[in-house]
Design a protein around this motif. Sequence first.
Motif, PDB file in Angstrom:
ATOM      1  N   GLU A  56       0.810  -1.216   0.000  1.00 20.69           N
ATOM      2  CA  GLU A  56       0.000   0.000   0.000  1.00 20.69           C
ATOM      3  C   GLU A  56       0.845   1.269   0.000  1.00 20.69           C
ATOM      4  OE1 GLU A  56       0.180  -1.499   4.316  1.00 20.69           O
ATOM      5  OE2 GLU A  56      -0.042  -2.346   2.290  1.00 20.69           O
ATOM      6  N   GLU A  57       2.144   1.147   0.265  1.00 18.81           N
ATOM      7  CA  GLU A  57       3.032   2.309   0.267  1.00 18.81           C
ATOM      8  C   GLU A  57       3.595   2.639  -1.111  1.00 18.81           C
ATOM      9  OE1 GLU A  57       4.968   2.095   4.744  1.00 18.81           O
ATOM     10  OE2 GLU A  57       5.884   0.911   3.131  1.00 18.81           O
ATOM     11  N   LEU A  58       3.481   1.709  -2.046  1.00 22.07           N
ATOM     12  CA  LEU A  58       4.114   1.883  -3.351  1.00 22.07           C
ATOM     13  C   LEU A  58       3.693   3.162  -4.072  1.00 22.07           C
ATOM     14  CD1 LEU A  58       4.106  -1.793  -4.682  1.00 22.07           C
ATOM     15  CD2 LEU A  58       6.077  -0.461  -3.883  1.00 22.07           C
ATOM     16  N   PRO A  59       2.400   3.526  -4.081  1.00 18.80           N
ATOM     17  CA  PRO A  59       2.030   4.759  -4.801  1.00 18.80           C
ATOM     18  C   PRO A  59       2.640   6.020  -4.204  1.00 18.80           C
ATOM     19  CG  PRO A  59       0.099   3.364  -4.431  1.00 18.80           C
ATOM     20  CD  PRO A  59       1.206   2.811  -3.593  1.00 18.80           C
ATOM     21  N   ARG A  60       3.103   5.955  -2.956  1.00 23.18           N
ATOM     22  CA  ARG A  60       3.645   7.148  -2.284  1.00 23.18           C
ATOM     23  C   ARG A  60       5.147   7.040  -2.051  1.00 23.18           C
ATOM     24  NH1 ARG A  60       2.258   7.810   2.779  1.00 23.18           N
ATOM     25  NH2 ARG A  60       1.686   5.648   3.146  1.00 23.18           N
ATOM     26  N   ARG A  61       5.825   6.226  -2.818  1.00 20.71           N
ATOM     27  CA  ARG A  61       7.246   5.985  -2.547  1.00 20.71           C
ATOM     28  C   ARG A  61       8.067   7.267  -2.531  1.00 20.71           C
ATOM     29  NH1 ARG A  61      10.893   3.721  -5.678  1.00 20.71           N
ATOM     30  NH2 ARG A  61      12.337   3.648  -3.929  1.00 20.71           N
ATOM     31  N   TYR A  62       7.887   8.122  -3.509  1.00 20.65           N
ATOM     32  CA  TYR A  62       8.700   9.334  -3.565  1.00 20.65           C
ATOM     33  C   TYR A  62       8.473  10.194  -2.330  1.00 20.65           C
ATOM     34  CZ  TYR A  62      10.641  13.786  -5.067  1.00 20.65           C
ATOM     35  OH  TYR A  62      11.355  14.955  -5.122  1.00 20.65           O
ATOM     36  N   GLU A  63       7.215  10.414  -1.990  1.00 14.57           N
ATOM     37  CA  GLU A  63       6.897  11.214  -0.820  1.00 14.57           C
ATOM     38  C   GLU A  63       7.451  10.575   0.454  1.00 14.57           C
ATOM     39  OE1 GLU A  63       4.316  12.192  -4.130  1.00 14.57           O
ATOM     40  OE2 GLU A  63       4.759  10.280  -3.152  1.00 14.57           O
ATOM     41  N   LEU A  64       7.397   9.238   0.525  1.00 20.30           N
ATOM     42  CA  LEU A  64       7.924   8.546   1.695  1.00 20.30           C
ATOM     43  C   LEU A  64       9.444   8.646   1.758  1.00 20.30           C
ATOM     44  CD1 LEU A  64       5.630   5.389   1.704  1.00 20.30           C
ATOM     45  CD2 LEU A  64       5.611   7.279   3.342  1.00 20.30           C
ATOM     46  N   ASP A  65      10.108   8.596   0.613  1.00 18.57           N
ATOM     47  CA  ASP A  65      11.562   8.795   0.612  1.00 18.57           C
ATOM     48  C   ASP A  65      11.917  10.158   1.198  1.00 18.57           C
ATOM     49  OD1 ASP A  65      12.505   6.401  -0.359  1.00 18.57           O
ATOM     50  OD2 ASP A  65      12.743   7.086  -2.424  1.00 18.57           O
ATOM     51  N   VAL A  66      11.171  11.187   0.793  1.00 19.85           N
ATOM     52  CA  VAL A  66      11.426  12.537   1.303  1.00 19.85           C
ATOM     53  C   VAL A  66      11.205  12.586   2.812  1.00 19.85           C
ATOM     54  CG1 VAL A  66      10.622  14.928   1.255  1.00 19.85           C
ATOM     55  CG2 VAL A  66      10.925  13.674  -0.888  1.00 19.85           C
ATOM     56  N   GLU A  67      10.117  11.979   3.281  1.00 20.05           N
ATOM     57  CA  GLU A  67       9.823  12.007   4.715  1.00 20.05           C
ATOM     58  C   GLU A  67      10.822  11.156   5.496  1.00 20.05           C
ATOM     59  OE1 GLU A  67       7.780  14.185   5.983  1.00 20.05           O
ATOM     60  OE2 GLU A  67       7.491  14.787   3.895  1.00 20.05           O
ATOM     61  N   ASP A  68      11.280  10.044   4.917  1.00 19.42           N
ATOM     62  CA  ASP A  68      12.305   9.241   5.579  1.00 19.42           C
ATOM     63  C   ASP A  68      13.589  10.050   5.752  1.00 19.42           C
ATOM     64  OD1 ASP A  68      10.663   7.028   5.804  1.00 19.42           O
ATOM     65  OD2 ASP A  68      11.437   6.065   3.979  1.00 19.42           O
ATOM     66  N   ALA A  69      13.966  10.798   4.713  1.00 15.87           N
ATOM     67  CA  ALA A  69      15.161  11.641   4.811  1.00 15.87           C
ATOM     68  C   ALA A  69      14.995  12.677   5.916  1.00 15.87           C
ATOM     69  CB  ALA A  69      15.425  12.330   3.472  1.00 15.87           C
ATOM     70  N   ALA A  70      13.827  13.297   5.972  1.00 12.85           N
ATOM     71  CA  ALA A  70      13.578  14.285   7.018  1.00 12.85           C
ATOM     72  C   ALA A  70      13.648  13.654   8.401  1.00 12.85           C
ATOM     73  CB  ALA A  70      12.209  14.936   6.803  1.00 12.85           C
ATOM     74  N   GLY A  71      13.102  12.448   8.541  1.00 10.29           N
ATOM     75  CA  GLY A  71      13.144  11.762   9.823  1.00 10.29           C
ATOM     76  C   GLY A  71      14.551  11.407  10.255  1.00 10.29           C
ATOM     77  N   LEU A  72      15.386  10.989   9.310  1.00  8.89           N
ATOM     78  CA  LEU A  72      16.769  10.665   9.639  1.00  8.89           C
ATOM     79  C   LEU A  72      17.540  11.913  10.065  1.00  8.89           C
ATOM     80  CD1 LEU A  72      17.559   8.127   6.776  1.00  8.89           C
ATOM     81  CD2 LEU A  72      17.227   7.619   9.205  1.00  8.89           C
ATOM     82  N   ILE A  73      17.251  13.031   9.431  1.00  7.52           N
ATOM     83  CA  ILE A  73      17.895  14.287   9.826  1.00  7.52           C
ATOM     84  C   ILE A  73      17.478  14.664  11.249  1.00  7.52           C
ATOM     85  CG2 ILE A  73      17.962  16.766   9.362  1.00  7.52           C
ATOM     86  CD1 ILE A  73      17.792  16.060   6.372  1.00  7.52           C
ATOM     87  N   ASP A  74      16.213  14.476  11.576  1.00  6.84           N
ATOM     88  CA  ASP A  74      15.772  14.755  12.942  1.00  6.84           C
ATOM     89  C   ASP A  74      16.477  13.855  13.947  1.00  6.84           C
ATOM     90  OD1 ASP A  74      14.043  16.752  12.121  1.00  6.84           O
ATOM     91  OD2 ASP A  74      12.279  15.447  12.085  1.00  6.84           O
ATOM     92  N   ARG A  75      16.583  12.586  13.611  1.00  2.43           N
ATOM     93  CA  ARG A  75      17.134  11.616  14.575  1.00  2.43           C
ATOM     94  C   ARG A  75      18.635  11.750  14.752  1.00  2.43           C
ATOM     95  NH1 ARG A  75      16.146   5.025  14.675  1.00  2.43           N
ATOM     96  NH2 ARG A  75      17.471   4.615  16.504  1.00  2.43           N
ATOM     97  N   TYR A  76      19.350  11.926  13.651  1.00  2.00           N
ATOM     98  CA  TYR A  76      20.806  11.883  13.735  1.00  2.00           C
ATOM     99  C   TYR A  76      21.474  13.249  13.576  1.00  2.00           C
ATOM    100  CZ  TYR A  76      20.072   6.873  13.237  1.00  2.00           C
ATOM    101  OH  TYR A  76      19.654   5.575  13.429  1.00  2.00           O
ATOM    102  N   GLY A  77      20.716  14.238  13.122  1.00  5.00           N
ATOM    103  CA  GLY A  77      21.306  15.554  12.910  1.00  5.00           C
ATOM    104  C   GLY A  77      20.695  16.649  13.752  1.00  5.00           C
ATOM    105  N   GLY A  78      19.812  16.273  14.661  1.00  3.64           N
ATOM    106  CA  GLY A  78      19.189  17.281  15.491  1.00  3.64           C
ATOM    107  C   GLY A  78      18.315  18.240  14.719  1.00  3.64           C
ATOM    108  N   GLY A  79      17.785  17.796  13.595  1.00  2.00           N
ATOM    109  CA  GLY A  79      16.870  18.629  12.821  1.00  2.00           C
ATOM    110  C   GLY A  79      17.482  19.331  11.630  1.00  2.00           C
ATOM    111  N   ARG A  80      18.807  19.190  11.443  1.00  9.56           N
ATOM    112  CA  ARG A  80      19.445  19.868  10.313  1.00  9.56           C
ATOM    113  C   ARG A  80      20.698  19.096   9.902  1.00  9.56           C
ATOM    114  NH1 ARG A  80      18.860  24.802   7.887  1.00  9.56           N
ATOM    115  NH2 ARG A  80      20.696  25.821   6.998  1.00  9.56           N
ATOM    116  N   ALA A  81      20.911  18.973   8.607  1.00 15.39           N
ATOM    117  CA  ALA A  81      22.082  18.248   8.107  1.00 15.39           C
ATOM    118  C   ALA A  81      22.449  18.756   6.731  1.00 15.39           C
ATOM    119  CB  ALA A  81      21.787  16.744   8.039  1.00 15.39           C
ATOM    120  N   ASP A  82      23.721  18.640   6.400  1.00 19.89           N
ATOM    121  CA  ASP A  82      24.128  18.800   5.014  1.00 19.89           C
ATOM    122  C   ASP A  82      23.749  17.528   4.270  1.00 19.89           C
ATOM    123  OD1 ASP A  82      25.226  21.324   5.511  1.00 19.89           O
ATOM    124  OD2 ASP A  82      27.175  20.485   6.027  1.00 19.89           O
TER     125      ASP A  82
END
Length: 261
Positions: A56-82
């Motif tokens: 059920e996630e397949l139609p939203r893969r691109y959007e989920l990739d973007v949100e996954d990147a944002a989540g990783l920045i929050d977790r490992y970069g304190g909300g901001r990363a290069d």
Amino acid sequence: MTLHVEVRGEGPALLLIPGGAGDAATFTRLADEMAGERTVVTWDRRGFSRSPIAEEELPRRYELDVEDAAGLIDRYGGGRADILGSSSGGIVALGLVERHPGKGGVVIAHEPPLTAMVEDGGEIRHGFDGVVELQERAGTEAAMRRFGEVAGLGYRELPPLEQLPPAMRELLGRLAGNGRFFVEQELRRYTAVAPDLDAVRGRVVIAAGERSGAQFPARAARGLAARLGATVVEFPGDHDGYVEFPVEFAKRLREVLSRAT
């Protein structure tokens, strides 16, 4: 949802976003080079290698990739990363800048293969349609060969797997398995993304390989830069320069991050 994430080093966060059919390990040598001064984060995007995806996630893969990147920045970069995103990863990086502009420090989109950025985009999209059809008819290897022809990237023959070290055999096995998913679920959709030029203008560095020449992804990068009124920054090698020349690529990456900061 469980993502396979790799983190190494200490210091300011640097997120590396892999391209189509790739995974975290394609950045291993570059990440090792940067880990002496950075917290380097990369991952297997959903559907590739060790990160599963629900139907059920397949139609939203691109959007989920973007949100996954944002989540990783929050977790490992304190909300901001290069950020360095290459190929499809560069398209994800552009989406991150559009949707979460405060999370990106210096954002580098390395050869994002956007068909809207080249004059022959329609022809290339037609070629990608043929890649998908060929996979259905003749299998993934034939499709990836055709993809290399359409994109101007060529196709690299690999030595017999039994001649390679175990870690390399494992990596290449994963990447080969990713090919079918890439063709079916990513090739046409991601390359058809139309970035919000106003949203990314002045917020992203557009990069291309100094040896990429007339390959489609490099031409797309130059076309995007022209529309943004920006100059393309050249990196060592071609589309996969970070794999072939990790030391030189890391040196250039440091220069760009320092200069842009």
